[in-house]
Design an enzyme around this catalytic site. Structure first.
Site, PDB file in Angstrom:
ATOM      1  N   SER A  80       0.837  -1.196   0.000  1.00 21.38           N
ATOM      2  CA  SER A  80       0.000   0.000   0.000  1.00 21.38           C
ATOM      3  C   SER A  80       0.876   1.251   0.000  1.00 21.38           C
ATOM      4  O   SER A  80       1.694   1.427  -0.886  1.00 21.38           O
ATOM      5  CB  SER A  80      -0.955  -0.045   1.197  1.00 21.38           C
ATOM      6  OG  SER A  80      -2.010   0.872   1.034  1.00 21.38           O
ATOM      7  N   ASP A 105      -0.145  -4.929  -3.637  1.00 26.69           N
ATOM      8  CA  ASP A 105      -1.514  -4.425  -3.770  1.00 26.69           C
ATOM      9  C   ASP A 105      -1.614  -2.903  -3.734  1.00 26.69           C
ATOM     10  O   ASP A 105      -2.422  -2.345  -2.987  1.00 26.69           O
ATOM     11  CB  ASP A 105      -2.417  -5.034  -2.694  1.00 26.69           C
ATOM     12  CG  ASP A 105      -3.851  -5.212  -3.238  1.00 26.69           C
ATOM     13  OD1 ASP A 105      -3.996  -5.701  -4.364  1.00 26.69           O
ATOM     14  OD2 ASP A 105      -4.801  -4.853  -2.523  1.00 26.69           O
ATOM     15  N   HIS A 232      -6.913  -6.623   1.098  1.00 31.22           N
ATOM     16  CA  HIS A 232      -5.862  -5.698   0.690  1.00 31.22           C
ATOM     17  C   HIS A 232      -4.510  -6.048   1.315  1.00 31.22           C
ATOM     18  O   HIS A 232      -3.473  -5.929   0.686  1.00 31.22           O
ATOM     19  CB  HIS A 232      -6.293  -4.284   1.086  1.00 31.22           C
ATOM     20  CG  HIS A 232      -5.297  -3.217   0.789  1.00 31.22           C
ATOM     21  ND1 HIS A 232      -4.668  -3.090  -0.440  1.00 31.22           N
ATOM     22  CD2 HIS A 232      -4.811  -2.205   1.571  1.00 31.22           C
ATOM     23  CE1 HIS A 232      -3.846  -2.043  -0.411  1.00 31.22           C
ATOM     24  NE2 HIS A 232      -3.922  -1.508   0.801  1.00 31.22           N
TER      25      HIS A 232
END
Length: 317
Positions: A80, A105, A232
Protein backbone atom coordinates in the site's frame (compact mmCIF):
# COMPACT_ATOMS: atom_id res chain seq x y z
CA UNK A 1 19.16 -3.36 17.15
CA UNK A 2 22.27 -5.53 16.92
CA UNK A 3 23.70 -5.89 13.42
CA UNK A 4 26.27 -8.55 12.53
CA UNK A 5 28.12 -6.47 9.99
CA UNK A 6 30.55 -9.25 9.07
CA UNK A 7 27.83 -11.24 7.32
CA UNK A 8 28.19 -9.51 3.98
CA UNK A 9 27.09 -12.57 2.02
CA UNK A 10 23.53 -12.25 3.26
CA UNK A 11 20.49 -10.91 1.47
CA UNK A 12 18.43 -8.31 3.33
CA UNK A 13 14.73 -7.64 2.90
CA UNK A 14 13.78 -4.08 3.84
CA UNK A 15 10.06 -4.46 4.52
CA UNK A 16 7.71 -1.50 4.76
CA UNK A 17 4.92 -3.71 6.15
CA UNK A 18 4.45 -7.16 7.62
CA UNK A 19 4.75 -9.16 10.82
CA UNK A 20 4.47 -12.94 10.79
CA UNK A 21 6.06 -13.17 7.35
CA UNK A 22 9.36 -11.85 8.78
CA UNK A 23 9.62 -14.95 10.96
CA UNK A 24 9.30 -17.14 7.86
CA UNK A 25 11.57 -15.19 5.49
CA UNK A 26 14.36 -14.87 8.07
CA UNK A 27 15.18 -18.54 7.59
CA UNK A 28 16.56 -17.62 4.16
CA UNK A 29 17.41 -13.92 4.51
CA UNK A 30 17.69 -11.20 7.12
CA UNK A 31 14.73 -8.85 7.48
CA UNK A 32 14.74 -5.15 8.31
CA UNK A 33 11.21 -4.10 9.32
CA UNK A 34 10.76 -0.37 8.78
CA UNK A 35 8.80 1.54 11.40
CA UNK A 36 7.47 4.61 9.58
CA UNK A 37 7.28 7.87 11.47
CA UNK A 38 3.93 8.35 13.15
CA UNK A 39 2.94 4.72 12.66
CA UNK A 40 4.69 2.47 15.17
CA UNK A 41 7.01 2.93 18.13
CA UNK A 42 9.39 5.36 16.41
CA UNK A 43 9.09 9.10 16.88
CA UNK A 44 10.32 12.14 14.98
CA UNK A 45 10.26 15.92 15.14
CA UNK A 46 7.19 15.89 12.89
CA UNK A 47 5.20 12.65 12.82
CA UNK A 48 2.66 14.23 10.45
CA UNK A 49 5.26 14.84 7.74
CA UNK A 50 4.38 11.84 5.59
CA UNK A 51 5.60 13.33 2.33
CA UNK A 52 7.03 10.67 0.06
CA UNK A 53 10.36 12.50 0.01
CA UNK A 54 10.61 12.48 3.80
CA UNK A 55 9.68 8.80 4.07
CA UNK A 56 12.19 7.88 1.36
CA UNK A 57 14.89 9.77 3.23
CA UNK A 58 13.93 7.92 6.42
CA UNK A 59 14.34 4.55 4.70
CA UNK A 60 17.70 5.51 3.19
CA UNK A 61 18.87 6.88 6.56
CA UNK A 62 18.09 3.56 8.29
CA UNK A 63 19.97 1.60 5.63
CA UNK A 64 22.89 4.05 5.81
CA UNK A 65 23.03 3.75 9.60
CA UNK A 66 22.96 -0.04 9.46
CA UNK A 67 25.39 -0.69 6.64
CA UNK A 68 27.36 2.49 5.96
CA UNK A 69 28.65 2.83 2.40
CA UNK A 70 28.72 -0.92 1.64
CA UNK A 71 25.19 -2.32 1.95
CA UNK A 72 24.57 -5.98 1.11
CA UNK A 73 22.12 -7.12 -1.55
CA UNK A 74 18.75 -5.57 -0.67
CA UNK A 75 15.20 -6.33 -1.78
CA UNK A 76 12.66 -3.61 -0.99
CA UNK A 77 9.19 -4.88 -0.04
CA UNK A 78 6.26 -2.53 0.48
CA UNK A 79 2.48 -2.77 0.85
CA UNK A 80 0.00 0.00 0.00
CA UNK A 81 1.58 3.32 1.05
CA UNK A 82 4.74 1.38 1.91
CA UNK A 83 4.73 0.04 -1.64
CA UNK A 84 4.73 3.60 -2.92
CA UNK A 85 7.71 4.44 -0.70
CA UNK A 86 9.57 1.31 -1.87
CA UNK A 87 9.06 2.32 -5.51
CA UNK A 88 10.21 5.89 -4.90
CA UNK A 89 13.31 4.70 -3.02
CA UNK A 90 14.15 2.29 -5.85
CA UNK A 91 13.55 4.97 -8.49
CA UNK A 92 16.07 7.26 -6.79
CA UNK A 93 18.82 4.75 -7.64
CA UNK A 94 20.49 5.64 -4.37
CA UNK A 95 21.03 2.01 -3.33
CA UNK A 96 23.90 0.52 -5.39
CA UNK A 97 23.15 -2.98 -4.07
CA UNK A 98 19.40 -2.90 -4.71
CA UNK A 99 18.64 -6.36 -6.05
CA UNK A 100 14.85 -6.50 -6.23
CA UNK A 101 11.55 -4.71 -5.66
CA UNK A 102 8.30 -6.24 -4.38
CA UNK A 103 5.14 -4.13 -4.36
CA UNK A 104 2.00 -5.41 -2.66
CA UNK A 105 -1.51 -4.43 -3.77
CA UNK A 106 -0.99 -0.83 -4.77
CA UNK A 107 -1.60 0.44 -8.30
CA UNK A 108 -1.58 4.09 -9.30
CA UNK A 109 -4.92 4.12 -11.11
CA UNK A 110 -6.93 2.49 -8.34
CA UNK A 111 -5.15 4.40 -5.58
CA UNK A 112 -5.69 7.80 -7.20
CA UNK A 113 -9.37 7.04 -7.81
CA UNK A 114 -9.80 6.00 -4.16
CA UNK A 115 -8.33 9.14 -2.61
CA UNK A 116 -11.59 11.10 -2.84
CA UNK A 117 -13.20 8.51 -0.57
CA UNK A 118 -10.32 8.23 1.92
CA UNK A 119 -11.53 10.77 4.49
CA UNK A 120 -14.92 9.07 4.61
CA UNK A 121 -13.30 5.66 5.02
CA UNK A 122 -11.12 6.94 7.86
CA UNK A 123 -14.04 8.64 9.62
CA UNK A 124 -16.27 5.55 9.36
CA UNK A 125 -13.84 3.18 11.05
CA UNK A 126 -14.09 2.61 14.79
CA UNK A 127 -11.99 5.27 16.53
CA UNK A 128 -11.78 4.12 20.17
CA UNK A 129 -11.17 0.69 21.69
CA UNK A 130 -11.47 -0.31 25.36
CA UNK A 131 -8.65 -2.85 24.90
CA UNK A 132 -6.15 -4.03 22.34
CA UNK A 133 -7.99 -7.35 22.08
CA UNK A 134 -11.17 -5.48 21.09
CA UNK A 135 -9.22 -3.62 18.40
CA UNK A 136 -7.91 -6.93 17.05
CA UNK A 137 -11.41 -8.39 17.09
CA UNK A 138 -12.81 -5.35 15.25
CA UNK A 139 -10.09 -5.36 12.57
CA UNK A 140 -10.88 -8.98 11.71
CA UNK A 141 -14.65 -8.52 11.75
CA UNK A 142 -14.41 -5.37 9.62
CA UNK A 143 -12.26 -7.21 7.11
CA UNK A 144 -9.15 -5.02 7.16
CA UNK A 145 -7.27 -8.14 8.26
CA UNK A 146 -8.48 -11.69 7.84
CA UNK A 147 -5.87 -13.57 9.83
CA UNK A 148 -6.30 -13.38 13.62
CA UNK A 149 -2.70 -14.43 14.31
CA UNK A 150 -1.37 -11.68 12.05
CA UNK A 151 -3.73 -9.15 13.63
CA UNK A 152 -2.45 -10.01 17.10
CA UNK A 153 1.08 -9.17 15.98
CA UNK A 154 0.34 -6.13 13.82
CA UNK A 155 -2.48 -4.25 15.55
CA UNK A 156 -0.91 -3.42 18.97
CA UNK A 157 1.82 -1.20 17.51
CA UNK A 158 -0.77 0.80 15.53
CA UNK A 159 -2.51 1.91 18.75
CA UNK A 160 -1.71 4.26 21.60
CA UNK A 161 -3.44 4.63 24.94
CA UNK A 162 -5.25 7.93 25.50
CA UNK A 163 -5.16 8.66 29.25
CA UNK A 164 -7.80 11.39 29.03
CA UNK A 165 -10.30 9.17 27.21
CA UNK A 166 -9.24 5.95 28.96
CA UNK A 167 -9.12 4.01 25.69
CA UNK A 168 -6.89 3.06 22.78
CA UNK A 169 -6.81 5.17 19.62
CA UNK A 170 -4.93 5.00 16.35
CA UNK A 171 -1.34 6.15 16.58
CA UNK A 172 -1.16 7.35 12.94
CA UNK A 173 -3.28 10.44 12.34
CA UNK A 174 -3.76 9.76 8.64
CA UNK A 175 -6.74 12.09 8.34
CA UNK A 176 -4.35 14.99 9.06
CA UNK A 177 -1.93 14.08 6.24
CA UNK A 178 -4.25 14.53 3.24
CA UNK A 179 -1.89 17.07 1.64
CA UNK A 180 0.58 14.24 0.93
CA UNK A 181 -1.76 11.53 -0.36
CA UNK A 182 -1.68 12.48 -4.04
CA UNK A 183 2.13 12.54 -4.14
CA UNK A 184 2.28 8.97 -2.82
CA UNK A 185 0.69 7.54 -5.95
CA UNK A 186 0.90 10.05 -8.80
CA UNK A 187 3.20 8.68 -11.51
CA UNK A 188 3.77 5.49 -9.52
CA UNK A 189 3.27 3.04 -12.40
CA UNK A 190 5.90 4.68 -14.60
CA UNK A 191 8.35 4.86 -11.69
CA UNK A 192 7.78 1.18 -10.94
CA UNK A 193 8.44 0.16 -14.53
CA UNK A 194 11.56 2.34 -14.70
CA UNK A 195 13.29 0.64 -11.76
CA UNK A 196 16.14 -1.43 -13.32
CA UNK A 197 15.87 -4.43 -10.99
CA UNK A 198 13.70 -7.57 -10.96
CA UNK A 199 10.18 -6.55 -9.94
CA UNK A 200 7.26 -8.46 -8.44
CA UNK A 201 3.75 -7.06 -8.15
CA UNK A 202 1.36 -8.96 -5.88
CA UNK A 203 -2.33 -8.14 -6.24
CA UNK A 204 -5.50 -9.26 -4.51
CA UNK A 205 -7.46 -8.93 -7.77
CA UNK A 206 -6.81 -8.30 -11.48
CA UNK A 207 -9.19 -5.31 -11.48
CA UNK A 208 -6.47 -3.38 -9.65
CA UNK A 209 -4.14 -3.35 -12.70
CA UNK A 210 -4.12 0.01 -14.52
CA UNK A 211 -3.40 0.56 -18.23
CA UNK A 212 0.30 1.41 -17.82
CA UNK A 213 0.99 -1.70 -15.77
CA UNK A 214 -1.13 -3.86 -18.08
CA UNK A 215 1.07 -2.87 -21.02
CA UNK A 216 4.22 -3.31 -18.95
CA UNK A 217 3.13 -6.75 -17.80
CA UNK A 218 2.40 -7.83 -21.38
CA UNK A 219 5.90 -6.66 -22.32
CA UNK A 220 7.41 -8.80 -19.57
CA UNK A 221 8.79 -5.88 -17.58
CA UNK A 222 7.78 -7.38 -14.24
CA UNK A 223 6.33 -10.51 -12.67
CA UNK A 224 2.75 -10.33 -11.46
CA UNK A 225 0.92 -12.73 -9.16
CA UNK A 226 -2.76 -12.48 -8.18
CA UNK A 227 -3.23 -13.86 -4.67
CA UNK A 228 -6.90 -14.71 -4.45
CA UNK A 229 -9.05 -15.19 -1.33
CA UNK A 230 -7.28 -12.34 0.47
CA UNK A 231 -8.03 -8.74 1.26
CA UNK A 232 -5.86 -5.70 0.69
CA UNK A 233 -3.28 -6.83 3.27
CA UNK A 234 -2.05 -9.92 1.42
CA UNK A 235 1.06 -10.26 3.57
CA UNK A 236 -1.07 -10.37 6.72
CA UNK A 237 -3.90 -12.57 5.46
CA UNK A 238 -1.74 -15.36 4.01
CA UNK A 239 1.79 -14.93 5.42
CA UNK A 240 2.91 -18.44 4.50
CA UNK A 241 1.87 -18.07 0.86
CA UNK A 242 3.25 -14.55 0.72
CA UNK A 243 6.63 -15.66 2.09
CA UNK A 244 6.82 -18.51 -0.43
CA UNK A 245 6.13 -16.06 -3.27
CA UNK A 246 8.94 -13.80 -2.02
CA UNK A 247 11.40 -16.67 -1.71
CA UNK A 248 10.44 -17.99 -5.15
CA UNK A 249 11.06 -14.50 -6.52
CA UNK A 250 14.63 -14.33 -5.19
CA UNK A 251 15.29 -17.88 -6.36
CA UNK A 252 13.91 -17.22 -9.84
CA UNK A 253 16.01 -14.08 -10.22
CA UNK A 254 19.05 -15.55 -8.47
CA UNK A 255 19.25 -12.77 -5.90
CA UNK A 256 21.50 -12.86 -2.86
CA UNK A 257 23.28 -15.83 -1.24
CA UNK A 258 20.58 -18.23 -2.46
CA UNK A 259 21.29 -17.01 -5.98
CA UNK A 260 24.04 -14.65 -7.12
CA UNK A 261 25.49 -12.05 -4.75
CA UNK A 262 25.82 -8.46 -5.94
CA UNK A 263 29.59 -8.11 -5.79
CA UNK A 264 31.44 -5.45 -3.80
CA UNK A 265 33.25 -4.39 -6.99
CA UNK A 266 29.92 -3.89 -8.74
CA UNK A 267 28.57 -1.88 -5.81
CA UNK A 268 31.56 0.47 -5.77
CA UNK A 269 31.62 1.13 -9.51
CA UNK A 270 27.85 1.57 -9.70
CA UNK A 271 27.82 3.98 -6.75
CA UNK A 272 30.43 6.16 -8.48
CA UNK A 273 28.35 6.19 -11.67
CA UNK A 274 25.18 7.23 -9.84
CA UNK A 275 27.00 10.03 -8.04
CA UNK A 276 28.32 11.37 -11.37
CA UNK A 277 25.06 11.02 -13.27
CA UNK A 278 22.27 11.57 -10.73
CA UNK A 279 20.99 14.75 -12.39
CA UNK A 280 20.66 13.05 -15.76
CA UNK A 281 19.19 9.68 -14.79
CA UNK A 282 15.55 10.79 -15.12
CA UNK A 283 15.93 11.69 -18.82
CA UNK A 284 15.52 9.22 -21.70
CA UNK A 285 19.20 9.63 -22.59
CA UNK A 286 20.19 9.15 -18.97
CA UNK A 287 18.10 6.00 -18.71
CA UNK A 288 19.75 4.49 -21.79
CA UNK A 289 23.21 5.48 -20.54
CA UNK A 290 22.37 3.85 -17.21
CA UNK A 291 21.44 0.55 -18.84
CA UNK A 292 24.49 0.66 -21.11
CA UNK A 293 26.72 1.23 -18.09
CA UNK A 294 25.17 -1.71 -16.25
CA UNK A 295 25.80 -3.96 -19.24
CA UNK A 296 29.42 -2.86 -19.49
CA UNK A 297 30.01 -3.19 -15.76
CA UNK A 298 28.34 -6.58 -15.66
CA UNK A 299 30.78 -7.84 -18.27
CA UNK A 300 33.79 -6.30 -16.51
CA UNK A 301 33.05 -7.97 -13.17
CA UNK A 302 32.33 -11.30 -14.82
CA UNK A 303 28.60 -11.55 -14.28
CA UNK A 304 26.00 -13.00 -16.62
CA UNK A 305 22.88 -11.22 -17.87
CA UNK A 306 20.65 -12.22 -14.96
CA UNK A 307 23.22 -11.80 -12.19
CA UNK A 308 22.55 -8.10 -11.84
CA UNK A 309 19.46 -6.94 -13.72
CA UNK A 310 17.56 -9.62 -15.67
CA UNK A 311 15.67 -7.09 -17.83
CA UNK A 312 18.83 -5.44 -19.16
CA UNK A 313 19.31 -8.15 -21.75
CA UNK A 314 15.75 -7.62 -22.98
CA UNK A 315 16.16 -3.85 -23.07
CA UNK A 316 19.44 -3.53 -24.94
CA UNK A 317 20.87 -6.82 -26.21
Amino acid sequence: MSIQREKKDQLYFVCMEGAILAGIIKEKARVVAMDFRGHGKSSSENDLDLSVETMCNDVLAVIKTMFGDSPPAIVLVGHSMGGSVAVHVAAKRALPSLAGLVVVDVVEGTAMASLIHMQKILSNRMQHFPSIEKAIEWSVKAGSLRNVDSARVSIPSTLTYDDSKKCYTYRAKLEQTEQYWKSWYEGLSEKFLSCPVPKLLLLAGTDRLDRTLTIGQMQGKFQMVVVRHTGHAIQEDVPDEFSNLILNFISRNRIGPHGVEVSIKFQSRYRDFVNRSSSNLQTDTGEKDHLQFLLQLRNEVGMTSKDVVPNIAVALE
